[in-house]
Design an enzyme around this catalytic site. Structure first.
Site, PDB file in Angstrom:
ATOM      1  N   ALA A  65       7.801  73.941 100.336  1.00 12.00           N
ATOM      2  CA  ALA A  65       7.574  75.556 100.556  1.00 12.00           C
ATOM      3  C   ALA A  65       7.167  76.024 102.067  1.00 12.00           C
ATOM      4  O   ALA A  65       7.071  75.816 102.314  1.00 12.00           O
ATOM      5  CB  ALA A  65       6.431  76.284  99.382  1.00 12.00           C
ATOM      6  N   GLY A 108       7.376  71.397  98.267  1.00  9.07           N
ATOM      7  CA  GLY A 108       7.954  72.838  97.061  1.00  9.07           C
ATOM      8  C   GLY A 108       9.420  71.974  97.251  1.00  9.07           C
ATOM      9  O   GLY A 108       9.690  72.141  95.422  1.00  9.07           O
ATOM     10  N   GLU A 131       1.523  67.991 101.398  1.00 15.01           N
ATOM     11  CA  GLU A 131       0.214  68.954 101.603  1.00 15.01           C
ATOM     12  C   GLU A 131      -1.095  68.953 101.128  1.00 15.01           C
ATOM     13  O   GLU A 131      -1.045  69.440 102.289  1.00 15.01           O
ATOM     14  CB  GLU A 131       0.351  69.866 100.171  1.00 15.01           C
TER      15      GLU A 131
HETATM   16  N1  CAA Z   1       8.277  76.274 106.140  1.00 16.26           N
HETATM   17  C1  CAA Z   1       8.468  76.073 106.974  1.00 16.26           C
HETATM   18  N2  CAA Z   1       9.515  75.992 108.271  1.00 16.26           N
HETATM   19  C2  CAA Z   1      10.215  74.836 107.747  1.00 16.26           C
HETATM   20  C3  CAA Z   1       8.701  74.332 106.723  1.00 16.26           C
HETATM   21  C4  CAA Z   1       8.306  74.518 106.246  1.00 16.26           C
HETATM   22  N3  CAA Z   1       8.134  73.674 105.089  1.00 16.26           N
HETATM   23  N4  CAA Z   1       9.717  72.613 107.174  1.00 16.26           N
HETATM   24  C5  CAA Z   1      10.363  72.428 107.908  1.00 16.26           C
HETATM   25  N5  CAA Z   1      10.212  74.170 108.924  1.00 16.26           N
HETATM   26  C6  CAA Z   1      11.162  74.440 109.739  1.00 16.26           C
HETATM   27  C7  CAA Z   1      10.595  74.301 111.100  1.00 16.26           C
HETATM   28  O1  CAA Z   1       9.081  74.632 111.310  1.00 16.26           O
HETATM   29  C8  CAA Z   1      11.128  74.551 112.368  1.00 16.26           C
HETATM   30  O2  CAA Z   1      11.188  75.556 112.764  1.00 16.26           O
HETATM   31  P1  CAA Z   1      11.906  76.057 114.091  1.00 16.26           P
HETATM   32  O3  CAA Z   1      13.072  75.370 114.885  1.00 16.26           O
HETATM   33  O4  CAA Z   1      11.786  77.364 114.101  1.00 16.26           O
HETATM   34  O5  CAA Z   1      10.501  75.422 115.059  1.00 16.26           O
HETATM   35  C9  CAA Z   1      12.366  73.672 111.481  1.00 16.26           C
HETATM   36  O6  CAA Z   1      12.729  73.915 109.980  1.00 16.26           O
HETATM   37  C10 CAA Z   1      13.130  72.523 111.737  1.00 16.26           C
HETATM   38  O7  CAA Z   1      12.135  71.506 111.484  1.00 16.26           O
HETATM   39  P2  CAA Z   1      11.577  70.308 113.107  1.00 16.26           P
HETATM   40  O8  CAA Z   1      11.371  70.855 114.169  1.00 16.26           O
HETATM   41  O9  CAA Z   1       9.778  70.002 112.030  1.00 16.26           O
HETATM   42  O10 CAA Z   1      12.231  68.864 112.504  1.00 16.26           O
HETATM   43  P3  CAA Z   1      12.116  67.223 112.141  1.00 16.26           P
HETATM   44  O11 CAA Z   1      13.772  66.774 111.662  1.00 16.26           O
HETATM   45  O12 CAA Z   1      11.397  67.363 113.381  1.00 16.26           O
HETATM   46  O13 CAA Z   1      11.324  67.102 110.943  1.00 16.26           O
HETATM   47  C11 CAA Z   1      10.472  67.577 108.679  1.00 16.26           C
HETATM   48  C12 CAA Z   1      10.925  67.310 109.645  1.00 16.26           C
HETATM   49  C13 CAA Z   1       9.276  66.281 108.762  1.00 16.26           C
HETATM   50  C14 CAA Z   1      10.784  67.817 106.882  1.00 16.26           C
HETATM   51  C15 CAA Z   1       8.872  68.503 109.051  1.00 16.26           C
HETATM   52  O14 CAA Z   1       9.798  69.610 109.808  1.00 16.26           O
HETATM   53  C16 CAA Z   1       7.729  68.854 108.519  1.00 16.26           C
HETATM   54  O15 CAA Z   1       7.336  67.842 108.938  1.00 16.26           O
HETATM   55  N6  CAA Z   1       7.907  70.006 107.179  1.00 16.26           N
HETATM   56  C17 CAA Z   1       7.139  70.201 106.721  1.00 16.26           C
HETATM   57  C18 CAA Z   1       6.538  69.537 105.321  1.00 16.26           C
HETATM   58  C19 CAA Z   1       5.626  69.948 104.737  1.00 16.26           C
HETATM   59  O16 CAA Z   1       4.559  69.945 104.976  1.00 16.26           O
HETATM   60  N7  CAA Z   1       6.103  70.286 103.416  1.00 16.26           N
HETATM   61  C20 CAA Z   1       5.556  71.038 102.671  1.00 16.26           C
HETATM   62  C21 CAA Z   1       5.146  72.404 102.586  1.00 16.26           C
HETATM   63  S1  CAA Z   1       3.680  72.895 101.997  1.00 16.26           S
HETATM   64  C22 CAA Z   1       4.737  73.151 100.282  1.00 16.26           C
HETATM   65  O17 CAA Z   1       5.313  73.060  99.763  1.00 16.26           O
HETATM   66  C23 CAA Z   1       3.183  73.589  98.992  1.00 16.26           C
HETATM   67  C24 CAA Z   1       3.805  73.810  98.303  1.00 16.26           C
HETATM   68  O18 CAA Z   1       3.864  72.989  97.016  1.00 16.26           O
HETATM   69  C25 CAA Z   1       3.824  75.110  96.977  1.00 16.26           C
END
Ligand code: CAA
Length: 257
Positions: A65, A108, A131
């Site tokens: 998400a 998500g 999460e």
């Molecule tokens: N939301 C918003 N933006 C996100 C995102 C997310 N879930 N995941 C990645 N992005 C964005 C990053 O902020 C980044 O943006 P910028 O270039 O503007 O900085 C861009 O996508 C590329 O991401 P990374 O630079 O982090 O890429 P990476 O290859 O170094 O890492 C990753 C990849 C390991 C997937 C890392 O992006 C990450 O950990 N993302 C978050 C994963 C996460 O925590 N997901 C759960 C979300 S909460 C949820 O889903 C709640 C629910 O159940 C309802």
């Protein structure tokens, strides 16, 4: 219908939805989830479509998400807007849906894949519910669907540590139907979808409904439901055609009737 965050196409009898927020690794904001819901609704009511594929990019099916969109929300606000109730509507669609997952399917993203009926994974796929690292828990069905898909112990471990699981582990655990080389993922998913779409549309929908009962009811109730549906399909022309074609040693030609 025009969409900002997804691409929507049809390939013969298959609907294809491609999540398309590459700069955010397809993070699922509300607008994107609403678009997926609308596209699925359109396919559900289009008798020319027999199966749907949802896919993302090579790097990410969806990285969760949208954290940026959620970060500052208050409890009253997300309660009132019923944040992620759209997930319930996505999961309620009646056509079979395949998730073709390459790269990250996190939070998500993993939950969206689990709302689909079949997950095909590229060998690069990584699944997880991270999460907890954000100080929250899965909110679009992850705790429930993951536990049902892979069992309590593994679901607990993944949700409590936030670690990712690769494609092979996900297949062994029962989350994934099949692993495909990344380069072949979309072709394979479209072929699988075309096979499903060549079957009787109503019977495929009934099959999905019956299997989904397994998650919601007792074995006895589920078997009773299946039996009623099995009897009911004898009212279709497609049952007559399917069995006649077998006896006549020719391929069946279903009319979805
Ligand atoms: N939301 C918003 N933006 C996100 C995102 C997310 N879930 N995941 C990645 N992005 C964005 C990053 O902020 C980044 O943006 P910028 O270039 O503007 O900085 C861009 O996508 C590329 O991401 P990374 O630079 O982090 O890429 P990476 O290859 O170094 O890492 C990753 C990849 C390991 C997937 C890392 O992006 C990450 O950990 N993302 C978050 C994963 C996460 O925590 N997901 C759960 C979300 S909460 C949820 O889903 C709640 C629910 O159940 C309802």
């Amino acid at each position: 219908m025009s969409y900002d965050h997804i691409l929507v196409e049809t390939r013969d009898r298959v609907g294809l939805i491609t999540l398309n927020r590459p700069k955010a690794l397809n993070a699922l904001n509300q607008a994107l989830l609403r678009e997926v819901e609308q596209a699925l609704s359109g396919f559900d009511t289009d008798e020319g479509i027999g199966c749907v594929v949802i896919t993302g990019s090579e790097k990410a099916f969806a990285a969760g998400a949208d954290i940026v969109e959620m970060a500052d929300k208050t409890y009253p606000a997300i309660y009132t807007e019923d944040l992620f109730a759209v997930g319930d509507r996505i999961a309620r669609h009646r056509l079979p849906v395949i998730a073709a997952v390459s790269g990250f399917a996190l939070g998500g993203g993993c939950e969206l894949a689990m709302m689909c009926d079949i997950i095909l994974a590229a060998d690069t796929a990584k699944f997880g519910q991270p999460e907890i690292k954000l100080g929250v828990l899965p909110g679009i069905g992850g705790t429930q669907r993951l536990a049902r898909a892979i069992g309590k112990a593994k679901a607990m471990e993944l949700c409590l540590t936030g670690r990712m699981m690769g494609a092979e582990e996900a297949e062994r655990a029962g989350l994934v139907a099949r692993i495909v080389p990344a380069a072949d993922l979309l072709d394979d998913a479209l072929k699988t979808a075309a096979t499903i779409a060549s079957m009787s549309r109503p019977v495929a929908m009934l099959t999905k409904e019956a299997i989904d009962r397994a998650d919601e009811t007792s074995l006895a109730e589920g078997v009773r439901f299946e039996r009623r549906v099995f009897h009911a399909v004898f009212a279709t022309e497609d049952q007559k055609e399917g069995m006649k074609a077998f006896v006549e040693k020719r391929p069946a030609s279903f009319r979805n009737a």
